[in-house]
Design a protein around this motif. Structure first.
Motif, PDB file in Angstrom:
ATOM      1  N   ARG A  15       1.158   6.872  -6.634  1.00 17.83           N
ATOM      2  CA  ARG A  15       0.371   8.269  -7.198  1.00 17.83           C
ATOM      3  C   ARG A  15       1.458   8.574  -7.221  1.00 17.83           C
ATOM      4  NH1 ARG A  15      -4.988   4.566  -3.506  1.00 17.83           N
ATOM      5  NH2 ARG A  15      -5.270   3.204  -5.632  1.00 17.83           N
ATOM      6  N   ARG A  16       1.824   8.754  -6.342  1.00 12.37           N
ATOM      7  CA  ARG A  16       1.836  10.610  -5.655  1.00 12.37           C
ATOM      8  C   ARG A  16       3.166  10.878  -6.961  1.00 12.37           C
ATOM      9  NH1 ARG A  16       4.321  11.270  -0.063  1.00 12.37           N
ATOM     10  NH2 ARG A  16       4.454  13.668  -0.892  1.00 12.37           N
ATOM     11  N   SER A  40       1.060  -0.818  -0.144  1.00 11.79           N
ATOM     12  CA  SER A  40      -0.084   0.167   0.319  1.00 11.79           C
ATOM     13  C   SER A  40       1.124   0.989   0.016  1.00 11.79           C
ATOM     14  CB  SER A  40      -0.865  -0.085   1.511  1.00 11.79           C
ATOM     15  OG  SER A  40      -0.481  -0.117   2.566  1.00 11.79           O
ATOM     16  N   GLY A  41       1.587   1.202   0.559  1.00 17.55           N
ATOM     17  CA  GLY A  41       3.182   2.197   0.812  1.00 17.55           C
ATOM     18  C   GLY A  41       3.684   2.570  -0.950  1.00 17.55           C
ATOM     19  N   SER A  42       4.149   1.670  -1.251  1.00 22.84           N
ATOM     20  CA  SER A  42       4.546   1.553  -3.005  1.00 22.84           C
ATOM     21  C   SER A  42       2.829   2.225  -3.394  1.00 22.84           C
ATOM     22  CB  SER A  42       5.042   0.056  -3.025  1.00 22.84           C
ATOM     23  OG  SER A  42       5.687  -0.601  -2.329  1.00 22.84           O
ATOM     24  N   ILE A  43       2.003   1.904  -3.389  1.00 29.21           N
ATOM     25  CA  ILE A  43       0.679   2.127  -4.650  1.00 29.21           C
ATOM     26  C   ILE A  43       0.263   4.153  -4.009  1.00 29.21           C
ATOM     27  CG2 ILE A  43      -1.594   2.066  -4.683  1.00 29.21           C
ATOM     28  CD1 ILE A  43      -0.887  -1.184  -4.427  1.00 29.21           C
ATOM     29  N   GLY A  44       1.092   4.374  -2.977  1.00 31.22           N
ATOM     30  CA  GLY A  44       1.007   5.191  -2.802  1.00 31.22           C
ATOM     31  C   GLY A  44       1.542   6.532  -2.983  1.00 31.22           C
ATOM     32  N   MET A  45       3.094   5.813  -2.817  1.00 31.56           N
ATOM     33  CA  MET A  45       4.482   6.757  -3.545  1.00 31.56           C
ATOM     34  C   MET A  45       3.905   6.487  -5.387  1.00 31.56           C
ATOM     35  SD  MET A  45       6.822   8.530  -2.232  1.00 31.56           S
ATOM     36  CE  MET A  45       7.151   7.540  -0.745  1.00 31.56           C
TER      37      MET A  45
END
Length: 134
Positions: free
Chosen positions: A62-63, A55-60
């Motif tokens: 997207r950013r 989830s952190g990788s996905i958020g990163m």
């Protein structure tokens, strides 16, 4: 009589061995159950860690996509501004930097503001460093 005694002794011995094997099997079964439980907990913990990382990788990601879009817009706007203002002064500034001009020279000779002249100078220095590494 002695054979009866030997038979009883062997029977008791077999019974004791059987009890020992049963006790050993019960302990082994308990240990196996504990190990299964431990491995299930470890697996669950690892799954949670992987989910957090994912989830952190996905958020990163997207950013990064959002930043890339902003960067592309900034580059397009910069290109528009350069084409409207006529990039001649910037090209001239690059030529002067090649000949060893200072930031003050760029301000006076190209009509640039000091921040623009410093930025062009920094870009030229970075370009030189990159070309020196390759």
């Amino acid at each position: 009589m002695e054979s009866q005694w030997l038979f009883n002794f062997l029977l008791i011995l077999q019974f004791l061995i059987l009890i020992a094997v049963v006790i050993w099997a019960v302990r082994l079964s308990r240990r196996l159950t504990q190990m299964k439980r431990y491995h299930a907990e470890v697996e669950s913990s690892q799954k949670k860690h992987v989910q957090v990382l994912a989830s952190g990788s996905i958020g990163m990601g997207r950013r990064l996509v959002a930043i890339e879009k902003k960067l592309n817009l900034a580059v397009e706007k910069q290109s528009e501004i350069l084409s409207k203002e006529g990039g001649v002064s910037y090209n001239r500034a690059m030529e002067l930097l090649e000949m060893g001009a200072t930031v003050d020279d760029l301000v006076s000779k190209c009509g640039l503001i000091r921040a623009e002249a410093e930025l062009i100078s920094l870009l030229k220095q970075e370009s030189r460093r990159n070309s020196d590494y390759h």
